[in-house]
Design a protein around this motif. Structure first.
Motif, PDB file in Angstrom:
ATOM      1  N   THR A  72       1.113  16.154  12.058  1.00 27.03           N
ATOM      2  CA  THR A  72       0.294  15.822  11.113  1.00 27.03           C
ATOM      3  C   THR A  72       0.954  14.998  10.281  1.00 27.03           C
ATOM      4  OG1 THR A  72      -0.736  18.063  10.509  1.00 27.03           O
ATOM      5  CG2 THR A  72      -0.651  16.608   9.059  1.00 27.03           C
ATOM      6  N   THR A  74       1.791  12.762   6.824  1.00 28.15           N
ATOM      7  CA  THR A  74       1.057  11.860   5.577  1.00 28.15           C
ATOM      8  C   THR A  74       1.918  10.031   5.381  1.00 28.15           C
ATOM      9  OG1 THR A  74       0.697  14.434   4.956  1.00 28.15           O
ATOM     10  CG2 THR A  74       0.057  12.227   3.243  1.00 28.15           C
ATOM     11  N   ASN A  75       1.092   9.745   5.633  1.00 30.93           N
ATOM     12  CA  ASN A  75       1.901   7.911   5.099  1.00 30.93           C
ATOM     13  C   ASN A  75       2.114   7.915   3.824  1.00 30.93           C
ATOM     14  OD1 ASN A  75      -0.706   6.846   4.110  1.00 30.93           O
ATOM     15  ND2 ASN A  75      -0.646   5.742   6.022  1.00 30.93           N
ATOM     16  N   ALA A  77       0.156   5.862   1.659  1.00 31.91           N
ATOM     17  CA  ALA A  77      -1.386   5.806   0.509  1.00 31.91           C
ATOM     18  C   ALA A  77      -1.209   7.553   0.789  1.00 31.91           C
ATOM     19  CB  ALA A  77      -1.896   4.624   2.283  1.00 31.91           C
ATOM     20  N   GLY A  78      -1.209   8.189   1.288  1.00 32.96           N
ATOM     21  CA  GLY A  78      -1.092   9.301   1.168  1.00 32.96           C
ATOM     22  C   GLY A  78      -2.532   9.627   2.513  1.00 32.96           C
ATOM     23  N   ASP A  79      -3.321   8.896   3.454  1.00 26.43           N
ATOM     24  CA  ASP A  79      -3.632   9.471   4.312  1.00 26.43           C
ATOM     25  C   ASP A  79      -3.046   9.820   5.072  1.00 26.43           C
ATOM     26  OD1 ASP A  79      -5.285   7.196   3.453  1.00 26.43           O
ATOM     27  OD2 ASP A  79      -4.573   5.403   4.424  1.00 26.43           O
ATOM     28  N   VAL A  80      -4.099  11.516   5.868  1.00 28.85           N
ATOM     29  CA  VAL A  80      -3.121  11.921   6.314  1.00 28.85           C
ATOM     30  C   VAL A  80      -4.637  11.660   8.192  1.00 28.85           C
ATOM     31  CG1 VAL A  80      -2.689  14.666   7.091  1.00 28.85           C
ATOM     32  CG2 VAL A  80      -3.498  13.733   4.766  1.00 28.85           C
ATOM     33  N   THR A  81      -3.192  11.624   9.136  1.00 28.57           N
ATOM     34  CA  THR A  81      -3.672  12.189  10.412  1.00 28.57           C
ATOM     35  C   THR A  81      -2.903  13.373  11.459  1.00 28.57           C
ATOM     36  OG1 THR A  81      -1.738  10.790  10.874  1.00 28.57           O
ATOM     37  CG2 THR A  81      -3.849   9.177  10.504  1.00 28.57           C
TER      38      THR A  81
END
Lengths: 582, 232
Positions: A72, A74-75, A77-81
């Motif tokens: 997991t 979190t980049n 920008a706050g996007d979780v992949t």
């Protein structure tokens, strides 16, 4: 007092037909199965119930592995992949996987399913000692499972399968479902105790005429040792989870330091049961191994008594090693003592492994599904057992504890040992249980997939555990990515293997060839019964004339002597008396 | 065939115990009886291990909180009630033995009489427990854990660990009490069967096993009583 047979007891008519023959229409048959006190039917009912639990636990395992396919991230920008489940859901998944597999599947699987079916047959009895208690134990198992599953339905338990305090008892409102899970485990304990009591008394009191303790098949020895552990260890788990439940509901304070209690006491109580429970899981598998190796290599078991006594030795030692689960929470001297005691378990386990290997030496090994599973067991269980030695060594354990190394270790023992043996055992006794042969090619394909999938799933876990990957985390740093991905792909191959087996079993039930009474040329008493056995197991009470592994002296029952030529008598035997005369 | 002693007139005619036949998987009645008794002893060992958890907890907490254990025991528990209950249970063990003996010599009236006395003793034990201990304790707030709201009396000030002592007291005696209750239920079942003459010289398996259970329940109380009420 006179000896009586079944005929004198008013049971006329139905005793000489297959136990699988329906008693009437669908409703009548279902009622017959639900109220049966026949150990064979109860064994089959246990088989289906535990396989259902295995499926449920397996789905949780696949979901756990799926989450770990990608870390997991979190980049900026706050996007979780890379996230499928949020961490709290992940905690529930691995908890439910562990609890379902341990309490609903492995503990009852071999003893209650195969043991119930085979134990009376192997000792030449008509049934277990207490048939009604046997049926009760199945219903208690189902009831306990339902209570535990309610906990799952109520969005689950996230404590890990060990339910450690104070987390399991003090977090407000969060996981009161623990109460259902622990009550379920408490109830399941009764089922286990009933089965254990039943088997101990059965082995003592119902052996066929002429069958001494050392004429029993080694599977019976293993089930007997298991039953003793079930009787003596399970009550301690019972009182532990009962106190835990009371702690959760009434805050009685036993395990709560704020009230003067001691959380380490919980750990001692829990592992006093749960370590012996590990041997409840593996001993029956070892018993299956002895049968598979003996029958499919057509060799007398090397060191019969050593294998039999090592089962009892493992049962005895199992009660004095629980402290090795507490190396980081108990005193140093205590840890050193428990570390030493832990090494002792390796001795009887190694005796078994060496004796199986010695049995294979110069045997006529048949490469079929049961034997392949037996060979796989030697490989995977040895890895599982030897890595246990690493973990029993104090200094090494401090580095490895709570990492994937221990996850890999106990999966190599539980799955590489208990489940692999269980699968081998199911194939070995499938013709006896259902009167149909399974497709050997499908069996071997399934075996190959299971073996590759299993090792691919769990071997990388040793490597990443040794490198420091902690257990029970929903994500990981990128360094561990290849290991986790290999492991997840392995879990899919495992799934494919199980599906092949499932398909082969269904095919066998629907369209399998009728099984002969003794397809493998076995010598233990279950092969003297029909396939499937008649309701009272044997048309006449069997009398023992030979040992279960006397392959050099006896043509197996129901077999053509031409297929089983006995070896020439050894010449020196006949010469010896003559020499003596001079 | 041995002659069956007939102590009273009710035994005229065939009694049920004489017609008893073992289940079909046994070779004879004796094997079945031996197995049932063996199974019961195994079950008793599990009961002992169940209670052993509470005895271990008692020992550990006593070492950890010696002072509390001494004071709390004297303050909360009246040894006289415990002692009366102990005597009552000991009497019930005696009548239980006599009930089995009566079955063995086919003394049906004595069998029923002794079972009734045993049941009454069990009920007395439970009544005393609830009436003189549980209910007053509930009223005064002498309960475990967060529900504890006893403020003390006669100069006694509860320590921080009093709820833990009461936790052990309530859990151990309640689990024991539930065993007494189950025992009373089993004895009542035996009494009903005795009324139908199910027990006699040749068949008394269930009666004897219920007796074993009852003795174990007594025995556990014999340990709980001094540990909780007397050792201060």
């Amino acid at each position: 007092m006179t000896t009586t047979t079944a005929h004198d007891n008013g049971h006329h008519g139905h005793h000489d037909v297959s136990y699988l023959k329906p008693k009437g229409g669908a409703l009548v048959t279902i009622w017959d199965w639900m109220t049966t006190i026949d150990h064979k039917k109860i064994g089959v009912m246990y088989l289906f119930a535990t396989l259902l639990a295995f499926f449920v636990g397996g789905v949780f395992a696949l979901l756990v592995r799926a989450e770990l396919l990608f870390p997991t991230v979190t980049n900026a920008a706050g996007d979780v992949t890379g996230q499928i489940f949020d961490p709290s859901t992940y905690n529930r998944l691995f908890t439910l996987h562990g609890a379902v597999m341990v309490f609903l599947f492995i503990i009852p699987s071999t003893p209650a399913a195969l043991g119930n079916f085979l134990l009376p047959l192997m000792i030449g009895a008509k049934d277990v000692a207490f048939p009604r208690l046997n049926l009760l134990s199945w219903y208690v198992y189902v009831f306990g499972s339902v209570v535990a599953l309610i906990a799952i339905g109520l969005s689950g338990v996230d404590t890990g399968w060990t339910f450690y305090t104070p987390y399991s008892t003090s977090t407000e409102g969060e996981h009161w479902q623990v109460v259902f899970m622990t009550l379920g485990v408490f109830i399941l304990g009764f089922s286990s105790i009933f089965t254990g009591m039943n088997f101990v008394v059965t082995v003592h009191k119902l052996r066929a005429p002429g069958m001494g303790w050392f004429d029993m098949p080694l599977f019976v020895w293993a089930i007997y040792a298991t039953a003793i552990i079930q009787v003596l260890a399970t009550p301690v788990l019972g009182v532990t989870v009962l106190l835990l439940t009371l702690e959760r509901v009434f805050q009685i304070g036993f395990f709560d330091p704020a009230l003067g209690g001691d959380p380490v006491l919980y750990q001692h109580f829990f592992w006093f049961y749960s370590h012996p429970a590990v041997y409840i899981m593996i001993l029956p598998g070892m018993g299956i191994m002895s049968e598979l190796v003996g029958v499919h290599a057509r060799k007398k078991i090397f060191g019969y008594r050593a294998v039999a006594f090592s089962s009892m030795g493992i049962a005895a030692i199992s009660f004095i090693v629980w402290g090795h689960h507490l190396f980081t929470s108990e005193g140093e001297l205590v840890s050193a003592i428990f570390s030493f005691l832990t090494f002792l378990v390796a001795i009887p386990s190694a005796i078994k492994v060496f004796n199986w290997v010695a049995t294979l030496y110069k045997g006529s090994i048949a490469i079929n599904t049961p034997m392949c599973y037996a060979l796989a067991f030697l490989f995977t269980f040895s890895i599982g057992g030897l890595t246990g030695i690493y973990l029993g060594a104090l200094a090494v354990d401090l580095h490895l504890h709570d990492t994937y190394f221990i996850v890999a270790h106990f999966h190599y023992v539980m799955m590489g040992g208990a489940v692999i043996a269980f699968l081998g055992g199911i194939h070995h006794w499938w013709p006896k249980m259902f009167g149909k042969m399974y497709d050997e090619r499908a069996g071997l394909l399934g075996f190959t997939l299971v073996f590759i999938g299993f090792n691919l799933t769990f071997f990388p876990q040793f490597l990443m555990g040794a490198n420091g990957m902690p257990r029970r985390y929903a994500t990981y740093v990128a360094d561990y990515e290849p290991f986790h991905q290999a492991s997840t792909i392995g879990s899919w191959i495992l799934l494919a293997g199980f599906l092949v087996h499932l398909g082969a079993f269904i095919h066998s039930l629907v369209a399998g060839k009728p099984a002969p009474a003794n397809p493998w040329g076995g010598l233990s008493l279950e092969w003297e019964a029909e396939s499937p056995p008649i309701e009272h197991n044997f048309a006449h009470e069997p009398v023992i004339h030979h040992g279960p592994y006397d392959f050099d002296d006896v043509v197996p029952p129901h077999c053509d002597p031409a297929d089983y030529p006995l070896p020439e008598p050894i010449e020196s035997d006949s010469v010896a008396p003559g020499k003596h005369a001079h | 065939m041995t002659t069956i002693p007939a102590h009273d007139n009710e035994n005229a005619g065939a009694a049920n115990w004489e017609r008893y036949r073992h289940q079909p998987h046994w070779r004879n009645n004796q094997d079945e009886y031996d197995a049932a008794k063996f199974g019961m002893w195994l079950f008793l060992s599990t009961e002992l291990l169940l209670f052993s958890g509470m005895f271990v907890a008692y020992t550990i907490f006593r070492i950890m909180h010696t002072e509390t254990w001494g004071n709390a025991s004297h303050h909360y528990l009246d040894w006289r009630i415990g002692a009366i209950n102990t005597v009552v249970l000991l009497i019930s063990s005696w009548t239980m033995v006599m009930a089995i003996r009566s079955a063995q010599v086919n003394h049906q009236r004595a069998l029923r009489f002794h079972l009734v006395v045993t049941i009454l003793c069990g009920l007395f034990f439970l009544g005393a427990k609830v009436g003189f201990e549980y209910l007053p304790k509930l009223a005064k707030g002498e309960v475990p854990g967060s529900a504890f709201d006893y403020i003390g009396s006669h100069g006694y000030v509860p320590s921080d660990y009093d709820p833990l002592f009461l936790g052990l007291y309530w859990v151990a005696t309640a689990i024991h009490g539930s065993h007494v209750l189950i025992g009373v239920g089993l004895l009542t079942w035996c009494l009903l069967r005795a009324g139908k003459k199910h027990f006699g010289p040749k068949h008394f398996t269930a009666l004897e096993n219920v007796g074993l259970f009852w003795h174990l329940v007594d025995l556990i109380w014999i340990f709980l009583f001094p540990l909780l009420y007397l050792v201060g």
